[in-house]
Structures are given as C-alpha cells and as structure tokens.
Design an enzyme around this catalytic site. Structure first.
Site: not given
Length: 497
Positions: A11, A110, A135, A200, A203-204, A207, A305, A470
């Site tokens: 909670l 998450n 979200s 999700k 989505h992040n 974001e 970041r 290769h």
C-alpha cells in the site's frame, strides 16, 4: 467473511492509489502492508470515500491469512511490491497461507518480462499467475492508469470488469475524458505471460527517449537563443496545442514556468543536472541489441542519463574545451522555433517507430500476436507517453495490422515529407553551435538509414571477410549462398603512373 472482490498487497504510492481507485468505483478491497503507516493512510483516505454514495469499502487485514479470508472465491490478489525476489517471496507466502489453484495473483509492478514468464511456469497448477503493467504514475493509478494485462486468459475474465472500470478513458476522438465519464477504457489483454510487462518495458523505453528529446530542445533554446526558462515554457505550452500535444510536453511547460519557493529562481535552474533511472529504459536498449532491431534513440536516451551522471568530468571538460561552437549571426528566433518544433515532432515519430518495430520483432519470435492498434489505443490516456498523435498511430495499425514500419503509414509519410527539412536544420545548427542533440540526431540518422536502399555494410562485410574469413553474400547470387575471397591471391587495381 468473504466481502472483498480484490485484495491489494503493498500500500505504498502505487498500491494505495490503485486500491483507492477501485474503492472509488464501488469495489470492495482488502489491503495488507507490512508498514502500518501505509495501512493507516489507506484506511484514512478510503474512509472519506466510503461516506459518498456508490463507493466501495477498504478492509485492512492484519496478516495474509486474514486477507485471504476476506476474499470471495476465486480469490483475486494484486501485488504492488518491488520487482524481483519480493514478488516470489510474497507469492510463496500466499501459497503457505492457503491460496488455491483457481486463485489469481496479479503482479502490477515493473517486473522484467522474462521473470513473469518464469513465474507463470513455476506456479502452474498452484495458482493462476497473472500480470498487469501499470503506467501513469501516482496520479494515473489513482484516477485512471493505462493497464497492460497478460497471462491466463481465464483470469482476465475475472479481472477485466475491475480494470476497465478504473482505467483511463478516451472519447471517440481519442481524447481523454474523466474517470467516471463514458469512454473507451485504456486497459487491454495483450497476450500470454510476459507480453504485458514487455509492452510496458518498451513503453518506458519510448518514455526515456521522449523525455530526452524535449530536454534537448530546452537546452538549445536556453543556450543558443538565451531564452529564460519561463519563455521556453510558454513556447512548449503553445506547441502543446498542436501535433506535439502530450503529457510530457504539458508537464515540461509547467515545470519551466514554475519558480523555486526558496530562492524565487526558475525551479529548473536549482535542480542538479544528474538524471536517475530505474532500469526499464536500459532493458529496452539491451533488448533491442539482443533482437537486432535498431532502437538507437532509446539507447541514446539511456546514454544521455549516464553522461549526466559524470558531472565532475563534464565540469573539467568544459574548462578544457572552449569556443567549440561556430560563430554565427544572431539567428532568426521564429525560424529556429519552427525548425525545432518540426525536429521534435519528427524525432518523436521515429522513436515510436523504433518502439513498435521492437514490439513487432519480439511478438513474432514469441508467437504473441500483439495487437499494435490495441496497444496504441491504451496509450492514448493514463500513461506517461500519452499523446494526441497516438490516435493516428491507432488508425495506421487498424488500416494495416501488418504495417512493416510505422513511418511507412501514409499519414506519417506526409508529415515527414513536410517537416524533415526543419529536422535537418535543427540538427545541423545544434552541431555548429556545440549543443548536444544525441536523441534528435540519432533519430534523424535512423530515418536516413531506413530510407537508404544501399548502406555501406557492403564494405563492412568485405572487411570482416578480409580479416576473419567471415564470408559474404553477393548481389548477383542468392543471398543464402556464401563466398570467401582469397585476399592475398586476388589482383588489385593498378594505380596510374
């Protein structure tokens, strides 16, 4: 007892908000948290709601055994706990407290999508493990989030009425409406275990990139045009009335026009320029590399970041490398604003294209059969990346569910054709002025690479064959056929004497 229709374990900020949202919509909710202060706050806020007509009740439980006794069967328990081992710990404790095979446990955190897949297999036959990625942050959870559900289809039938009731709503035009208004719910069942948490995660990732793009425009306006934060906020507020309308643009405009209550300076100027992250953007970037599906702008947002955290090194570099910018005449402010507007919009489209391409790749590999129109629909309200142009994204996938790339849709082709020049000007001018644009610039490179019928990978593959044998495919032979050149025995072009 058997009074409650659903239980919420945990909670804290999100769990309490979801529980109160359920109570607000008339559901009986049992709640448990090891932190008694969290329980007391939930009880106090729920008591205020209970006094109103049509509301549900909140029933606090002292332990898990009491919590289960308060639930009707099959028992539905939502977990709002930190991702990782805690999810397994709580689920195991519920089993020990008497959970039955028909009971449903819903992970709303998450969690990494592969962990969700493992959990469904682990608890098979012991309970129905289900997941619903949420979200919208605290406000969304309390008044209408976007809900991405996946797992046992039979569990969805029990959860669906509750999730549709508490989710954000949009009208026929895709515009958000109030939590109690009629509208289409931003909640959907997306597929087997792991699918919801994967969506999700992407989505992040979007974001992360969307936030970075906005920050880059703010940086340019601040550094090159020397615009005060409040003025930039007003520009963003104006842009938010058009194609750039979105939650992130809205809050950015608000932030930039807010003053610090302690110093009366622009609030943004007293915030240290070191960004944190919780990992979901990183997961998306890593997954794109693993899948071989390019999402460079999402990766650049993660790198940005990381670069911001190197504050000491940046301060040193700033003192060592002076006057890196090309001198230029005073720019035409309105022309610059127009270019930046179009650059931000085009880069945003490229980011969503990268995200949906990653969804497409993984859906095909996993056999999920993701409905991209449904995903775009539930992102139109409630979630952090909600934006007006998601209505056009929805329409694009409704018209062609097998759309190869979002940018190929006619609407977005037209938009790019009209705005790409401004995009290029903004990136070029940023480079000349020495202002970093890793997100907007990488989005432009993605777009240019996408539209190149021939890339220089032919030279790259020849390099690989040269030093590592290769092999390579030939343009005049089937691609599946592989060749190797004996380099030390092959004639070279003779230089003219």
């Amino acid at each position: 007892m058997h009074n409650a229709e659903i239980a919420m374990i945990g909670l804290g900020v999100m769990g309490k908000s979801l529980a109160l949202n359920l109570v607000d919509h008339g559901f009986q909710v049992a709640g448990f948290d090891l932190n008694s202060d969290n329980v007391a706050r939930a009880q106090q806020e729920a008591a205020t709601l209970a006094a109103m007509p049509g509301k549900g009740r909140f029933l606090a439980a002292a332990n898990l055994t009491e919590l289960l006794a308060q639930l009707a069967t099959p028992r539905v328990i939502a977990l709002s706990v930190p991702a990782g081992a805690v999810v397994d710990q709580v689920t195991d404790e519920l089993l020990a407290a008497g959970l039955q095979p028909e009971d449903i446990v819903i992970d709303t955190g998450n969690s990494l999508w592969t962990d969700t897949e493992v959990r469904e297999r682990r608890y098979q036959g012991k309970l129905r493990f289900f997941s619903t990625a949420v979200s919208g942050g605290e406000a969304g959870a309390r008044h209408g989030p976007s809900l991405m559900a996946s797992g046992d289809p039979s569990a969805w039938q029990y959860v669906k009425p509750m999730w549709h009731a508490i989710a954000a709503k949009v009208d026929a035009d895709g515009m958000p409406v109030g939590p109690f208004d009629d509208g289409e719910a931003c909640a959907a069942y997306l597929g087997p275990a792991g699918a919801g948490h994967y969506v999700k995660m992407v989505h992040n990732g979007i974001e992360y990139a969307d936030m970075q793009l906005i920050c880059e425009v703010y940086h340019y306006l601040s550094e090159v045009l020397a615009m005060p934060a409040a003025d930039i906020g007003q520009v963003f507020a104006r842009w938010n009335q058009g194609v750039l309308n979105s939650y992130l643009m809205e809050i950015s405009a608000d932030i930039l026009q807010t003053r610090d209550p302690e110093t009366d300076r622009p609030f943004v100027e007293v915030v240290l320029d070191k960004a944190g992250q919780k990992g979901t953007g990183l997961w998306t970037a890593v997954n794109s590399l693993q899948e071989g599906t390019p999402a460079p702008t999402i990766a650049q947002a993660v790198f940005a970041r990381a670069m911001s955290s190197q504050k000491t090194q940046r301060i040193t570099a700033a003192s060592l490398f002076k006057a890196q910018a090309k001198s230029a005449s005073v720019p035409d402010r309105e022309a610059v604003l127009d270019d930046l507007h179009d650059a931000l919009y085009c880069a945003k489209l490229a980011v969503y294209a990268q995200g949906f391409d990653l969804l497409k790749t993984t859906s095909e590999r996993q056999g999920w059969q993701l409905d991209f129109a449904a995903i775009a629909k539930i992102w139109r309200a409630g979630c952090i990346i909600r934006a007006i142009f998601l209505q056009q994204v929805t329409a694009a996938y409704q018209q062609n569910p097998a759309l190869e790339n979002l940018l190929f849709a006619e609407h977005f082709r037209t938009e790019l054709a009209e705005r790409a020049t401004g995009w290029r000007s903004a990136v070029a001018n940023a480079a000349l002025q020495g202002v970093p644009m890793p997100g907007i610039g990488s989005a432009l490179s993605y777009f240019d690479a996408l539209r190149c019928a021939v890339l220089p990978a032919n030279l790259l593959q020849a390099q690989r064959d040269y030093f590592g044998s290769h092999t390579y495919s030939r343009t005049d032979q089937p691609e599946a056929d592989k060749f190797h050149l004996t380099w030390n025995a092959t004639p070279r072009v003779q230089q003219a004497q």
